[in-house]
Each structure stands twice: as C-alpha cells, then as structure tokens.
Design an enzyme around this catalytic site. Structure first.
Site, PDB file in Angstrom:
ATOM      1  N   ASP A 294     -11.955  62.762  -8.682  1.00  0.00           N
ATOM      2  CA  ASP A 294     -13.271  62.840  -9.326  1.00  0.00           C
ATOM      3  C   ASP A 294     -13.839  61.423  -9.351  1.00  0.00           C
ATOM      4  OD1 ASP A 294     -15.512  63.460 -10.771  1.00  0.00           O
ATOM      5  OD2 ASP A 294     -14.483  63.518 -12.696  1.00  0.00           O
ATOM      6  N   ILE A 295     -14.231  60.934  -8.191  1.00  0.00           N
ATOM      7  CA  ILE A 295     -14.661  59.552  -8.026  1.00  0.00           C
ATOM      8  C   ILE A 295     -16.160  59.459  -8.293  1.00  0.00           C
ATOM      9  CG2 ILE A 295     -14.652  57.556  -6.498  1.00  0.00           C
ATOM     10  CD1 ILE A 295     -11.865  58.714  -7.240  1.00  0.00           C
ATOM     11  N   GLU A 296     -16.534  58.549  -9.199  1.00  0.00           N
ATOM     12  CA  GLU A 296     -17.922  58.463  -9.647  1.00  0.00           C
ATOM     13  C   GLU A 296     -18.592  57.131  -9.327  1.00  0.00           C
ATOM     14  OE1 GLU A 296     -19.383  61.038 -11.074  1.00  0.00           O
ATOM     15  OE2 GLU A 296     -17.651  62.314 -11.448  1.00  0.00           O
ATOM     16  N   HIS A 297     -17.847  56.141  -8.796  1.00  0.00           N
ATOM     17  CA  HIS A 297     -18.420  54.800  -8.653  1.00  0.00           C
ATOM     18  C   HIS A 297     -17.997  54.121  -7.354  1.00  0.00           C
ATOM     19  CE1 HIS A 297     -19.569  54.997 -12.889  1.00  0.00           C
ATOM     20  NE2 HIS A 297     -18.319  55.285 -13.203  1.00  0.00           N
TER      21      HIS A 297
ATOM     22  N   ARG B 125     -23.949  62.281 -15.652  1.00  0.00           N
ATOM     23  CA  ARG B 125     -23.866  60.836 -15.577  1.00  0.00           C
ATOM     24  C   ARG B 125     -25.157  60.171 -16.010  1.00  0.00           C
ATOM     25  NH1 ARG B 125     -22.150  58.988  -9.887  1.00  0.00           N
ATOM     26  NH2 ARG B 125     -24.078  60.076  -9.372  1.00  0.00           N
TER      27      ARG B 125
END
EC number: 3.2.1.14
Length: 888
Positions: free
Chosen positions: A172-175, A867
């Site tokens: 769950d990569i957000e950046h 987000r």
C-alpha cells in the site's frame, strides 16, 4: 492444568476448520479488509470470527530501512502492541515493535477459520517512505521474510509475531514513486518458491488513476495475486462516479486491460470501497444498494478477473451497523448473491474463543554468564471470550527459557530477579558461608500491576547466588497458578520470609539451617489478609489489606550500622494509604564486621480498572479524516517520577556519601503532539543531610470502565524541575490545558534517545527518480554494519554495592495478551541481499523496552484511506519509566 488447557485449545482450534470454508483465491466473491489502524479497534480475533471476511491486511510496516534508525523497518499496528521496540547491538533504538502479543495470538485463529492474513507495507505515514537502491529493495524483502515468514534455521533476526507466519505481503505505497517495489515483489516470489508446500500471496492497493504513480511499475513487472484499487480517493475515477457519471468515469474496464498486459495478468481485481461515510472523504461512500448495482455489472462482465471487494477499514465497518449487521456483512451478502457459483460453507458459526498460549513451567536453575534465550516451543492455550476485555499476565510467546547469571562477590550484593513463568515459578537456592536472608513476595498471575514485567513465553528460573559475605536476595515471582519458594540453607542464622498472594494456591518450601531459623509465610488470598507470627521472638510479620492505586513509587533504602543486626527478620505488606499497595521485604544479615541491612520497598498499584497509560485522545475511524476526541481530559498534569533514599546509622569510621544516577522521563509537547523525553542526571549527597528525590504524579486521570480515577496531587515539585501550564492545540481535536513538569535546565543531562547511528545504507542507485521494473540481482544489500558485541556488564568491586530497580509505570488499560516492557537484550540484524533465507550478524529474540515509555501505539498510518484531509492521529499520553541506579 497445563495438559487440560492444551487439550481444550486443541479441540477449540480443531473445531474451527470444518466450520469455515477453505479459502479460494480464484473466487469472484472474496471480501478483503484492512485492519490495524482503527481507533479503539477490537482485536484481530474478533474480526476473524466474522464469516464475511476472507482476507485481512494488517497495517502497517510503515518505516522503510533506508529512512529508519538502524536501517531496520518499523511498524505501527495501532492499539494492539505495548510499545516495546527492538534495539540493535549498536544501541540503536529501532521502530520495529516487539510487544505485539495479541496479534501473535490472533493470527492462528484467523488462519484456522480459513482466512488469509497479509502483512501490509506502506500506509500514508510517514511521508518519506522510499527505497534508494535495488540492493535495499532485496534486503528489505529479505528482512520481512525472515521476520514474518516461515521460521528459518539460519535467521538470527527478530520475530515480532514469534513463530506465527503470515500468508503473504501487501503493498500500500502512497509516496515517492515506484522504484524498488517490483524488485521487492520478485524477491518475495523467490522466497515463496522455496516453500512449495504452502501458498503465499502478494497484493497491491493502487489509486484508481492510471498509471498509479507508486505501484504501476511493480504491477507491470512483478506477478501479484490480488489488486484492490482504491476507488475512493480520486473523484475522476471513483466508485461513486459509477452511480453519478457527472463526477467522472469509473475505470474498472481500463484496469482489466492494464492487468492483461502485465506480469500480473492472472491477478484478481477488487473494487476498493470505504466501509463507512467517515472512512474516507465526503462523497465517496456507497450504500449497499449502490454497491450491488456496481458488483453485479462488473462481476458479470469480467467473471475471470473480478475478485471481490476490498474495504477500508475493519473498525469503520464494525461501527457502521445497518439493520443490526456491520457493513462488511452486507458486502459479503452482495458478493454471494451476485456470484453464480458462490463458495460452499458448511456452517456460519465460528466459536468466539481466544486462545492464550501458555509455556511449560521450568523448575531447574540454568546458570549462564549472560541471559540466555533458547527456542524450545511447547505452547498451550486457554480460551478467553473475545467480547470481554480481560487483563492477564499470561505469557504469550511460546518456547523460550530465560536464566539470570550467577552472582559472586566478597561484599554485600543485593539481587532482584523478576520471574514470570507460565503456570508455576520457583526461586533458586541461595547458599552462603555467612548469614543469608531471603524475601520472596509472590504476586498472583491475575494481577495487572504495571510493575510486573511481562516476559512472553518464558519459563524462567534464577541461578544460584553465592557469596562469602552477606547476600540479600529479593525475587518477586508472578506465577500463573501457583508459586513456591525454594530451600534456603546456611551455616549461620537464616531468616526467611515469604509473603504470598496467589492466584489459586501457594506453598512454602522447607528452610533448613544449622543454626536458628525464622520463617513466616503470610498467605493473602484475594483481598482477605491474615497476619502471621514468626518463629523467633523479637521479629514480626504482618500483612494488611492491599488496595490498588494509580501512583506507583519505587523506593530503595540502604541502612549501614556498625553493630550486628538482630537475628530476626521482618516482612510486611503495609497500607500506605486507602488506595496504595506496598510490598516490603527486609533482610538483615550478620557479617563479621558492621552489618548491612538492605530494605527494598516497592509501592506499585493499578487502578480498579487495571489502567496502565492515560489516553488523552484517540483518532477517528476514517484513518485520514479530522481527529475527534473521545476520551480527552481538559487538564493534564505530568511530571517525572523517581524516588531514592539512603540513611546511615551508628558510628562509622568515615562519612558516607551516596552518588545517585537518576534516569527519568518527562512529558513535553512537540509540533505533532505529546512526546516523552528521557534524561539522566547525577547527584551526590550525604544521607544525614538530605536525599536525592524526583517525584511525580498524574492528576485527574480519565474515567475508565470501572469509574473515574482518583485524583492524586504531588506534594512538591522536585528540585531542578519546574511546572508550567500551557494550551496544547495539536494534542487533541480541541485545545487542551496541559500541566507539565519540566527540568529547569538540560545542562549536564544526557538524553538516552541520542544514540550513534550505524553506517548508512550502501548500494547503487541512491535516490533514483525513475522507477525501474528490473528483477533483483542478488546484491549485497543495504544493511552493512558489522556485528557489535553486547554492552559490557558493569563490574562490581569489593567496596561497591549496586542495586538496580526498574519500574515501568503508566495508567492505560491493559488489554489481554499485552504486557509491560520486556527484559533487556541486544540485537543486530544484517539480512543478506541474496534470497537464501539466511542472515548475517547476531541478535537475541527477546525484545527490550523502548527509550520512551509508550504503552500501546496509536494509529499513525492512514494507508488505503483518503489522502486529502489530515491524518487521524490517536494521541496517547504515557507516564514515566523510572530506572534508578544507586551506588554506595
């Protein structure tokens, strides 16, 4: 008792298998959900008892090695861990949680119920998550496989969940782009292939926009099993746009096309939805009727690709009750209704029992030069209803045994050895050529006093203590069901006092001596306190009713006298106040010269609700929305706590001075809320003129399940400290008045958080800007520091007596399966970059307490939630850990 528990739990777990359907990864009606970041979330086992869930993602591994202390990953699972973390051999305090007993207990329950449990990597916090090189990516995957995958013979690193094995890993990569994640996924695949007898899974949670900035490269270049798209963060492609086309275009069709052209062409595609209106930004929530329309359309259109629904997140679903059922149940009903060939279940009833593992007891002493921990699993369990919070000190990590090293000295030595066995405890024999006094207070296994160290899964025994002079030994024992004191023999007068507060039964062992022997064993069952009379006149032993309190104190008194002490002993439990429990052990001895009497007085308590930290506020259930305060106090007071005193009586040849090193912590405010600062200072004084003290208390504790906490006020502010009152705007959802006790000056103090960092990660491709889908090359990895031996043990000269008291304190409710901080150890893990399952370096499997006294981590990661709005940070105010070192 142990065998009966084992039999019961074995029967209970076996009963789960036929009552739940086997997991089918190819099904089009699976329901996945995230768990681990919900405010005030229930245990994992609660959600595993819900038949609607098929896959549970535990979130998160949220600190990445290239940006984390010690180049270790870090974790955050909300309120499900006790805050303890691992420390490397270099003394670096990592961010990897070590005290997650509840999760370790609950994962096997989920797996027995036919559910798959994946460990999720990423989340929305911190925002600096990234991988700097291919070698770092390989080493990151290797570390996680060694720590959470199948137990490998060559792995010497940490095992936060013990021998429990997760069913795979979720991204769950957000950046910060997608570099390195394809390499990680392919490395995991290589490890999966080494265990063909068990199926492991990979999943990813991209945003709905194509291409996703973080995960499109990984999905294209590595084979994932499940792709759950977050259809609730972007209006242009959200699931809501399927209902209202004016908002944008629901792009499930486009994602099917993307998958068919990628390495993940066989992956199942899930529709990710918020589980309540507060779980994401306003406007993205779909009602069950709206979801049914969407599911029926795309399940029918793509029967081979449609996999089901993913929900963010479990607590939001639990709180979103519709017609008496959580939102997840309605989603599962929709999937089964729309699926032309739904899976067959034999029953929907899952017993709501939570096993607590119990290690086998050990009664033999194991001498060792250093604390030893060996893996000898012999787990057993006892069922506890999951619907009722139960405080328990039962160890939960099976299969370890710990022993303390022998102590030998020509001078007086005081030794305190906490022993926490599973069902029984025994203290080691104490032998001496001179007088020996032993006091062994025993506290019941059901006690939840915050002064009780929790040693998961440990059968512990203390080693013999021998000395040519006086030896005072105090061994607090916390048994599960029974306790007994071991024989004490001596060639001189021996006084033994064993106050016992048993859970079910207690017995005292014989005391033998060639001279006079005094023995008394007051037994205190429940709250009824009898008193007993010692065998030798002149001494007394009594116990008074102990009442729990929320103000723990630790006091050590050393009395030096030029004349021999009388040959009697006194042991009593004294009522300090109407709400304080005190355990006092006095051990006189008779050496040839001036006698030394060491008195250790420990005041520990827990409130009627067994609280062990003060919760100032908690995040809301959306994982990312605005913070709401559910248990905030309008006024909070925090101050450091540490008490020491020493007195000298009689005539001595020279003045006696005492140097005290005080290590204490205090609460301060940083830009993100409360923070705990640890400081050290030294003071030297004459016992006859003054004492070194540092006292603290927390006023106006919040109400718990058992009622409002009693208010306690510190009599004075310690010397060198000052009290300040301020308004904290970032500590809770609303401005909060906070009273802080802070040091006047930091001059001369040393923060224990300031530890030298090991060498930086090595490897090529530092901070790349373009993603790459290259497969791992098997480089050397980024963890390059060399093993460092454990810190040297303090040397005790013949003229020095060292007594160490460590009392973790807090006032937050204890949760079943959790405990206070763990015994000290050192760790150093350098996983190999090669997918061989081996790891260089050495470490101990026993976690040590963090430099801050965090008791249950608050949710920091929003992960697959919205987000756009601010993060939902739960705030936890923790009181202090005291570590006082007295040198005479």
């Amino acid at each position: 008792m142990v065998s009966s528990k084992l039999s019961f739990v074995a029967t209970a777990v076996a009963a789960l298998a036929p009552l739940a359907s086997a997991f089918d990864a190819s099904s089009r009606s699976n329901l996945a959900i995230y768990w681990g970041q919900g405010p005030n979330q229930l245990r994992l086992s609660h959600f595993c008892q819900e038949t609607s869930l098929d896959i549970i993602n535990i979130g998160f591994i949220n600190y990445f090695p290239d940006m984390s202390p010690g180049h270790w990953p870090g974790s955050n699972f909300g309120n499900q861990c006790d805050g303890s973390v691992y420390v490397t051999n270099d003394g670096v305090v990592t961010k990897l949680l070590s005290g997650c007993h509840q999760i370790m207990e609950d994962i096997p329950i989920c797996q027995a119920a036919g559910k798959k449990v994946l460990l999720s990597i990423g989340g929305a916090y911190p925002p600096d998550q990234s991988i700097l090189s291919e070698d770092s990516a390989v080493a990151f995957a290797t570390f996680l496989w060694g720590a959470f995958g199948p137990v490998a013979e060559g792995w010497e690193g940490p095992r936060p969940f013990g021998d429990v094995v997760v069913d795979g890993f979720d991204f769950d990569i957000e950046h910060n782009g997608g570099f390195g994640y394809a390499t990680m996924a392919n490395t995991f695949r290589q490890y999966f292939n080494q265990v063909p007898e068990r199926k492991f899974y990979l999943s990813a949670a991209p945003q709905c926009i194509i291409p996703d900035a973080q995960l499109s490269d990984a999905i294209f270049n590595a084979a994932f099993d499940f792709i759950w798209i977050q259809y609730y963060n972007t209006a242009a492609c959200s699931a809501k746009s399927f209902i209202d086309t004016s908002l944008g275009t629901f792009n499930f069709d486009a994602w099917v096309t993307v998958l068919k052209a990628s390495a993940s062409k066989d992956a199942k595609l899930y529709v990710g939805l918020p589980a309540s209106e507060t779980a994401a930004n306003q406007g993205y929530y779909l009602t069950p009727d709206e979801v049914e329309s969407l599911v029926s359309t795309y399940m029918d259109r793509y029967p081979d690709t449609f996999g089901g629904i993913m929900l963010w997140e479990a607590t939001a679903s639990e709180n979103n009750q519709i017609d008496g059922a959580p939102y997840a149940d309605h989603m599962k009903d929709i999937l089964l209704h729309c699926d032309p060939s739904p899976p067959v279940t034999s029953s929907s009833a899952i017993p709501s029992s939570t096993p607590v593992t119990t290690p086998s007891p050990s009664s033999s002493a194991v001498p060792s030069s250093t604390p030893a921990v060996s893996e000898t699993p012999s787990p057993s369990s006892s069922a506890v209803p999951s619907s009722t919070p139960v405080a328990s000190s039962t160890p939960v990590v099976p299969g370890t045994s710990a022993s303390s090293s022998p102590v030998s000295s020509s001078s007086a030595v005081a030794s305190s050895t906490p022993v926490v066995p599973g069902t029984s405890a025994s203290s080691s024999p104490v032998s001496s050529s001179s007088a020996v006094a032993s006091s062994t207070p025993v506290v019941p296994g059901t006690s939840t006093s915050p002064s009780t160290p929790v040693i998961p899964g440990t059968s512990a025994s203390s080693s013999p203590v021998s000395s040519s002079s006086a030896v005072a030994s105090s061994t607090p024992v916390v048994p599960g069901t029974s306790a007994s004191s071991s024989p004490v023999s001596s060639s001189s007068a021996v006084a033994s006092s064993t106050p016992v507060v048993p859970g079910t039964s207690a017995s005292s062992s014989p005391v033998s001596s060639s001279s006079a022997v005094a023995s008394s064993t007051p037994v205190v069952p429940g709250t009824s306190v009898p008193s007993s009379t010692p065998a030798i006149p002149g001494g007394s032993s009594s116990s008074s009713e102990a009442v729990a309190s929320s103000t723990p104190l630790v006091t050590l008194t050393l009395t030096v006298s030029p004349t021999p002490a009388p040959s009697s002993s006194e042991s009593s439990s004294t009522d300090l106040s109407s709400s304080t429990q005190t355990d006092v052990g006095t051990a006189p001895s008779q050496p040839a010269g001036p006698s030394t009497t060491a008195t250790a007085t420990t005041s520990s308590s827990s409130s009627s609700t067994d609280e062990s930290s003060t919760t100032v506020g908690s995040g809301n259930g959306n994982g990312s929305g605005s913070t709401t305060t559910t248990a905030a106090t309008d006024s909070i007071t925090a101050a450091p706590t540490a008490t020491s005193s020493a007195t000298a009586t009689g005539a001595t040849s020279e003045p006696v001075t005492i140097t005290t090193i005080i290590v204490t912590s205090y609460i301060d405010i940083c830009p993100t809320g409360f923070t705990t600062v640890t400081t050290t200072y030294t003071t030297t004084y004459c016992p006859g003129t003054n004492t070194a003290t540092a006292t603290a208390t927390v006023t106006n504790p919040p109400s718990g399940p058992g009622g409002a906490g009693s208010q306690t006020t510190a009599p004075t502010v310690p010397e060198g400290w000052t009290t300040t009152v301020t308004i904290c705007t970032q500590c809770a959802a609303k401005p909060t008045t906070v009273t802080l006790t802070l040091p006047v000056t930091e001059t001369g103090s040393t923060s224990t958080d300031a530890v030298p960092a090991p060498p930086a990660a090595t490897g090529e491709g530092s901070n790349p800007t373009q993603p790459s889908g290259a497969s791992p090359t098997g480089g050397n990895g980024s963890f390059s520091e060399e093993p460092v031996p454990p810190p040297a043990v303090t040397q005790v000269s013949t003229s020095t007596e060292i007594v160490t008291l460590v009392r973790p304190t807090s006032s937050r409710p204890l949760i079943l399966g959790t405990g206070t901080v763990h015994p000290s150890s050192t760790l150093a893990v350098k996983p190999s970059a090669k997918p061989s399952g081996q790891n260089s370096g050495s470490s101990s499997h026993v976690p040590i307490p963090p430099s801050y006294t965090q008791e249950a981590v608050s949710p920091l990661s929003t992960g697959a939630a919205s987000r756009v709005t601010g993060l939902g940070h739960g705030l936890v105010l923790t009181v202090l850990t005291l570590s006082a070192f007295f040198v005479l």
